[in-house]
Design a protein around this motif. Structure first.
Motif, PDB file in Angstrom:
ATOM      1  N   HIS A 193       0.926  -1.143   0.021  1.00 18.43           N
ATOM      2  CA  HIS A 193      -0.053  -0.067   0.042  1.00 18.43           C
ATOM      3  C   HIS A 193       0.838   1.237  -0.040  1.00 18.43           C
ATOM      4  O   HIS A 193       0.356   2.446  -0.745  1.00 18.43           O
ATOM      5  N   LYS A 216       2.323   1.486  -3.421  1.00 15.89           N
ATOM      6  CA  LYS A 216       1.276   2.266  -4.327  1.00 15.89           C
ATOM      7  C   LYS A 216       0.924   3.646  -4.184  1.00 15.89           C
ATOM      8  O   LYS A 216       1.163   4.324  -5.206  1.00 15.89           O
ATOM      9  N   LYS A 217       0.951   4.255  -2.941  1.00 16.43           N
ATOM     10  CA  LYS A 217       1.038   5.702  -2.653  1.00 16.43           C
ATOM     11  C   LYS A 217       2.029   6.252  -3.292  1.00 16.43           C
ATOM     12  O   LYS A 217       1.945   7.435  -4.007  1.00 16.43           O
ATOM     13  N   LEU A 254       4.084   5.655  -5.756  1.00 17.39           N
ATOM     14  CA  LEU A 254       3.651   5.610  -7.320  1.00 17.39           C
ATOM     15  C   LEU A 254       2.800   6.671  -7.764  1.00 17.39           C
ATOM     16  O   LEU A 254       3.037   7.544  -8.463  1.00 17.39           O
ATOM     17  N   GLN A 255       1.669   6.742  -6.826  1.00 16.11           N
ATOM     18  CA  GLN A 255       0.613   7.779  -7.277  1.00 16.11           C
ATOM     19  C   GLN A 255       1.130   8.891  -7.086  1.00 16.11           C
ATOM     20  O   GLN A 255       0.721   9.989  -7.732  1.00 16.11           O
ATOM     21  N   GLU A 256       1.935   9.346  -6.025  1.00 14.06           N
ATOM     22  CA  GLU A 256       2.404  10.604  -5.729  1.00 14.06           C
ATOM     23  C   GLU A 256       3.336  11.235  -6.886  1.00 14.06           C
ATOM     24  O   GLU A 256       3.302  12.468  -7.212  1.00 14.06           O
ATOM     25  N   ASP A 257       3.874  10.183  -7.570  1.00 13.71           N
ATOM     26  CA  ASP A 257       4.678  10.660  -8.824  1.00 13.71           C
ATOM     27  C   ASP A 257       4.038  10.405 -10.026  1.00 13.71           C
ATOM     28  O   ASP A 257       4.738  10.435 -11.175  1.00 13.71           O
ATOM     29  N   GLY A 258       2.586  10.255  -9.940  1.00 11.39           N
ATOM     30  CA  GLY A 258       1.711  10.150 -11.294  1.00 11.39           C
ATOM     31  C   GLY A 258       1.792   8.807 -11.773  1.00 11.39           C
ATOM     32  O   GLY A 258       1.424   8.643 -13.346  1.00 11.39           O
ATOM     33  N   TYR A 259       2.059   7.619 -11.210  1.00  9.95           N
ATOM     34  CA  TYR A 259       1.963   6.384 -11.742  1.00  9.95           C
ATOM     35  C   TYR A 259       0.957   5.462 -11.165  1.00  9.95           C
ATOM     36  O   TYR A 259       0.815   5.941 -10.150  1.00  9.95           O
ATOM     37  N   LYS A 260       0.822   4.379 -11.686  1.00 10.30           N
ATOM     38  CA  LYS A 260      -0.213   3.473 -11.221  1.00 10.30           C
ATOM     39  C   LYS A 260       0.398   2.281 -10.874  1.00 10.30           C
ATOM     40  O   LYS A 260       1.489   1.895 -11.406  1.00 10.30           O
ATOM     41  N   THR A 294       0.063  -0.826 -11.593  1.00 12.52           N
ATOM     42  CA  THR A 294      -0.540  -1.880 -12.673  1.00 12.52           C
ATOM     43  C   THR A 294      -0.390  -3.441 -12.095  1.00 12.52           C
ATOM     44  O   THR A 294       0.630  -3.625 -11.392  1.00 12.52           O
TER      45      THR A 294
END
Length: 157
Positions: A6, A9-10, A12-18, A20
């Motif tokens: 988790h 995932k967070k 990655l999201q903070e840097d604009g990635y998902k 996958t």
């Protein structure tokens, strides 16, 4: 493991990635094998069991991305093979490595004896240290007693 997943995932999201399914499968292998130092090919073979449709190039791209984002450390021990491990939770510092030049055995050690050196560098060079890496090369307990003539001349890059 789910907590660390988790967290990743967070990040990655903070840097604009998902995160996958392919990235998640790769990260899960790294988390499951956190005491091993796996090459991209090793990771690919293990990920393939969980995600049969994944390609080696996808694993390489995922590892490069995770390395750029400092989610994993890309390690080079002088044998021409990059290995990967999840970045530890310790802010800026992690374990170090000892590498056998004969059999390639890799071990970790936790002692961080460089704090005084870091402080000195920071004060004398006006340089903020955020990380360091240290590897020792030699012969493990199984290989050190072999005659020198039987030891390969492993080149450290």
């Amino acid at each position: 493991m789910n907590e660390k997943l988790h967290e990743i995932k967070k990040m990655l999201q903070e840097d604009g990635y998902k995160l996958t399914p392919q990235r998640e499968a790769t990260v899960r292998i790294l988390l499951e094998k956190d005491k091993e130092h796996l090459s991209a090919e090793d990771i690919y073979m293990l990920v393939k069991d969980k995600a049969p449709d994944i390609g080696l190039a996808t694993v390489y791209r995922t590892l490069e991305l995770l390395s750029e984002l400092r989610i994993v450390h890309k390690l080079n021990f002088g044998d021409g093979v990059a290995r990967y491990e999840i970045t530890s939770d310790d802010e800026g510092h992690h374990h170090h490595h000892i590498v056998c030049l004969e059999c390639g055995k890799l071990e970790e050690f936790e002692d961080d004896l460089l704090e005084e050196i870091e402080k000195r560098i920071e004060s004398t060079k006006n340089f903020q240290i955020v990380d360091h890496r240290l590897s020792f090369f030699g012969y493990c307990k199984d290989c050190k007693d072999k005659p020198k003539s039987e030891r390969p001349k492993m080149k450290i890059e």
